[in-house]
Design a protein around this motif. Structure first.
Motif, PDB file in Angstrom:
ATOM      1  N   GLU A 167      -0.057  -8.867   0.793  1.00  0.00           N
ATOM      2  CA  GLU A 167      -0.060  -7.441   0.482  1.00  0.00           C
ATOM      3  C   GLU A 167       1.179  -6.741   1.029  1.00  0.00           C
ATOM      4  O   GLU A 167       1.730  -5.842   0.383  1.00  0.00           O
ATOM      5  CB  GLU A 167      -1.329  -6.787   1.041  1.00  0.00           C
ATOM      6  N   GLN A 168       1.628  -7.158   2.205  1.00  0.00           N
ATOM      7  CA  GLN A 168       2.832  -6.552   2.768  1.00  0.00           C
ATOM      8  C   GLN A 168       4.049  -6.860   1.906  1.00  0.00           C
ATOM      9  O   GLN A 168       4.865  -5.971   1.614  1.00  0.00           O
ATOM     10  CB  GLN A 168       3.059  -7.067   4.188  1.00  0.00           C
ATOM     11  N   GLU A 169       4.175  -8.109   1.486  1.00  0.00           N
ATOM     12  CA  GLU A 169       5.316  -8.489   0.664  1.00  0.00           C
ATOM     13  C   GLU A 169       5.292  -7.779  -0.686  1.00  0.00           C
ATOM     14  O   GLU A 169       6.323  -7.290  -1.163  1.00  0.00           O
ATOM     15  CB  GLU A 169       5.322 -10.012   0.453  1.00  0.00           C
ATOM     16  N   THR A 170       4.113  -7.700  -1.295  1.00  0.00           N
ATOM     17  CA  THR A 170       4.009  -7.042  -2.599  1.00  0.00           C
ATOM     18  C   THR A 170       4.305  -5.546  -2.482  1.00  0.00           C
ATOM     19  O   THR A 170       4.953  -4.959  -3.358  1.00  0.00           O
ATOM     20  CB  THR A 170       2.613  -7.260  -3.196  1.00  0.00           C
ATOM     21  N   ARG A 171       3.852  -4.919  -1.406  1.00  0.00           N
ATOM     22  CA  ARG A 171       4.136  -3.493  -1.200  1.00  0.00           C
ATOM     23  C   ARG A 171       5.629  -3.251  -1.067  1.00  0.00           C
ATOM     24  O   ARG A 171       6.176  -2.319  -1.678  1.00  0.00           O
ATOM     25  CB  ARG A 171       3.415  -3.006   0.058  1.00  0.00           C
ATOM     26  N   LEU A 172       6.300  -4.095  -0.271  1.00  0.00           N
ATOM     27  CA  LEU A 172       7.750  -3.941  -0.119  1.00  0.00           C
ATOM     28  C   LEU A 172       8.467  -4.135  -1.448  1.00  0.00           C
ATOM     29  O   LEU A 172       9.458  -3.444  -1.741  1.00  0.00           O
ATOM     30  CB  LEU A 172       8.271  -4.939   0.921  1.00  0.00           C
ATOM     31  N   MET A 222     -10.970  -7.645  -3.955  1.00  0.00           N
ATOM     32  CA  MET A 222      -9.518  -7.525  -3.971  1.00  0.00           C
ATOM     33  C   MET A 222      -8.942  -8.209  -5.209  1.00  0.00           C
ATOM     34  O   MET A 222      -7.960  -7.735  -5.791  1.00  0.00           O
ATOM     35  CB  MET A 222      -8.935  -8.125  -2.693  1.00  0.00           C
ATOM     36  N   ARG A 223      -9.548  -9.318  -5.617  1.00  0.00           N
ATOM     37  CA  ARG A 223      -9.096 -10.001  -6.836  1.00  0.00           C
ATOM     38  C   ARG A 223      -9.229  -9.088  -8.046  1.00  0.00           C
ATOM     39  O   ARG A 223      -8.329  -9.006  -8.890  1.00  0.00           O
ATOM     40  CB  ARG A 223      -9.909 -11.279  -7.051  1.00  0.00           C
ATOM     41  N   ARG A 270      -0.584  -0.936   0.115  1.00  0.00           N
ATOM     42  CA  ARG A 270      -0.663  -0.601   1.533  1.00  0.00           C
ATOM     43  C   ARG A 270      -2.116  -0.547   2.000  1.00  0.00           C
ATOM     44  O   ARG A 270      -2.455  -1.036   3.082  1.00  0.00           O
ATOM     45  CB  ARG A 270       0.024   0.741   1.799  1.00  0.00           C
ATOM     46  N   SER A 271      -2.979   0.059   1.165  1.00  0.00           N
ATOM     47  CA  SER A 271      -4.398   0.105   1.526  1.00  0.00           C
ATOM     48  C   SER A 271      -5.007  -1.288   1.513  1.00  0.00           C
ATOM     49  O   SER A 271      -5.872  -1.611   2.329  1.00  0.00           O
ATOM     50  CB  SER A 271      -5.154   1.024   0.568  1.00  0.00           C
ATOM     51  N   ARG A 287      -6.771  -3.237   4.576  1.00  0.00           N
ATOM     52  CA  ARG A 287      -8.095  -3.825   4.417  1.00  0.00           C
ATOM     53  C   ARG A 287      -8.093  -5.288   4.865  1.00  0.00           C
ATOM     54  O   ARG A 287      -9.023  -5.747   5.523  1.00  0.00           O
ATOM     55  CB  ARG A 287      -8.553  -3.730   2.975  1.00  0.00           C
ATOM     56  N   ALA A 288      -7.042  -6.000   4.494  1.00  0.00           N
ATOM     57  CA  ALA A 288      -6.951  -7.411   4.893  1.00  0.00           C
ATOM     58  C   ALA A 288      -6.835  -7.543   6.407  1.00  0.00           C
ATOM     59  O   ALA A 288      -7.452  -8.422   7.017  1.00  0.00           O
ATOM     60  CB  ALA A 288      -5.757  -8.069   4.215  1.00  0.00           C
TER      61      ALA A 288
END
Length: 318
Positions: free
Chosen positions: A107-112, A48-49, A138-139, A143-144
């Motif tokens: 990931e949720q915050e970055t997607r938003l 992921m990094r 979102r993917s 995954r997380a």
């Protein structure tokens, strides 16, 4: 601090680059901290990094194409609307579940952010990249959230269970067992020596209580000061000290409580029975968690307990 809606396209891209760089470094920290005990989950965070690094590079390329070489430093804390993150990576040792939950939140915050940023830009190439990154985030979030159920996690399940067991042994069982053994065995001599010397249950109870509490405090400090757990993986020294001290006191108080009764012979009989139970528990723990053969563990514990018990009776009979 700026409002999100006030940011220009140039500032949105600069902020996106900063977010990806921060996420990349957080995942690197997760991978580093988990590598020793959970190598497969650490590998997932490392993957992921690398993907976050790719996102950052794509954003930088587009920024340089649109706005030039200089990228202003705009951080998440400079813009209203971002959630303040608790730095879970500072905890030692890092809990696997905490790392996974934090990754899902990131990931949720970055997607938003990408979805809102894409809705505010009029440049087709910038919107396309932000939309693409929103889908990729979102993917990442999925995954997380499903890290326990991926093929890697399934294949690593046995190894991670073994690692969890090892941590449990180092951080809980070992200090608890050391305390229980010390409290159960070392207080036998003073309790029974006082009982047979005075033939009064009250004196034996006071001696046993003092010996148990004193031993608990001593063992708790000794365990807490033995090492800080950073290299041995034995966990926080304060927690180990509390576990060891409490188990030491518990081991001594167990065969001290029967002397609350005023009947001397009854107190002695109950105390001896409690000692047998305590030694049996110690034997079971050593066999169950320390993989000591049952017969060997029983012989070692019984031999040590018998010597201390005999010493207490002999001293009390003088």
């Amino acid at each position: 601090m700026r409002n999100f809606d006030e940011l220009s396209e140039k500032e949105l891209l600069a902020l996106a680059i900063s977010l990806e760089e921060e996420d990349e470094r957080i995942y690197a920290d997760f991978a580093q901290e988990l590598r020793g005990n959970f190598p497969d989950s650490a590998a997932a965070f490392e993957e992921m990094r690398k993907e976050e690094s790719g996102h950052r590079q794509r954003l930088q390329d587009l920024y340089q194409q649109k706005f030039g070489e200089h990228i202003p430093l705009i951080r998440r804390q400079d813009v209203r609307g971002f959630v303040t993150r608790r730095p879970v990576w500072l905890a030692r040792p890092l809990r696997l579940k905490a790392a996974r939950n934090e990754a899902s939140s990131i990931e949720q915050e970055t997607r938003l952010f990408y979805e809102r940023a894409a809705a505010r830009t009029s440049d087709a190439s910038i919107r396309r990249l932000l939309d693409d990154l929103a889908q990729e985030e979102r993917s990442h979030q999925n995954r997380a959230e499903d890290l326990n159920e991926t093929e890697r996690a399934k294949n690593a399940n046995r190894h991670e269970k073994e690692a969890q067991k090892k941590l449990f042994l180092l951080q809980v069982v070992q200090p608890g067992l050391a305390g229980l053994m010390d409290g159960s065995v070392s207080t036998l001599a003073p309790v029974f020596a006082a009982a047979f010397a005075t033939h009064t249950t009250h004196a034996a109870f006071l001696v046993g209580l003092a010996a148990s509490i004193g031993a608990g405090i001593s063992m708790g400090f000794a365990e807490a000061l033995s090492d800080d757990g950073s290299l041995t993986g034995r966990g926080h020294p304060l927690l180990r000290g509390i576990i060891c001290g409490c188990m030491t006191a518990l081991g001594g108080i167990g065969h001290t409580l029967p002397f609350l009764t005023s009947r001397f012979s009854l107190a002695i009989g109950i105390a001896v029975a409690v000692v047998v139970v305590e030694l049996g528990v110690i034997t079971w723990v050593r066999h169950r968690f320390m993989e000591t053969p049952a017969l060997s563990a029983a012989m070692q514990v019984a031999f040590g307990g018998a010597i201390v018990f005999g010493a207490g009776i002999l001293i009390g009979s003088w």
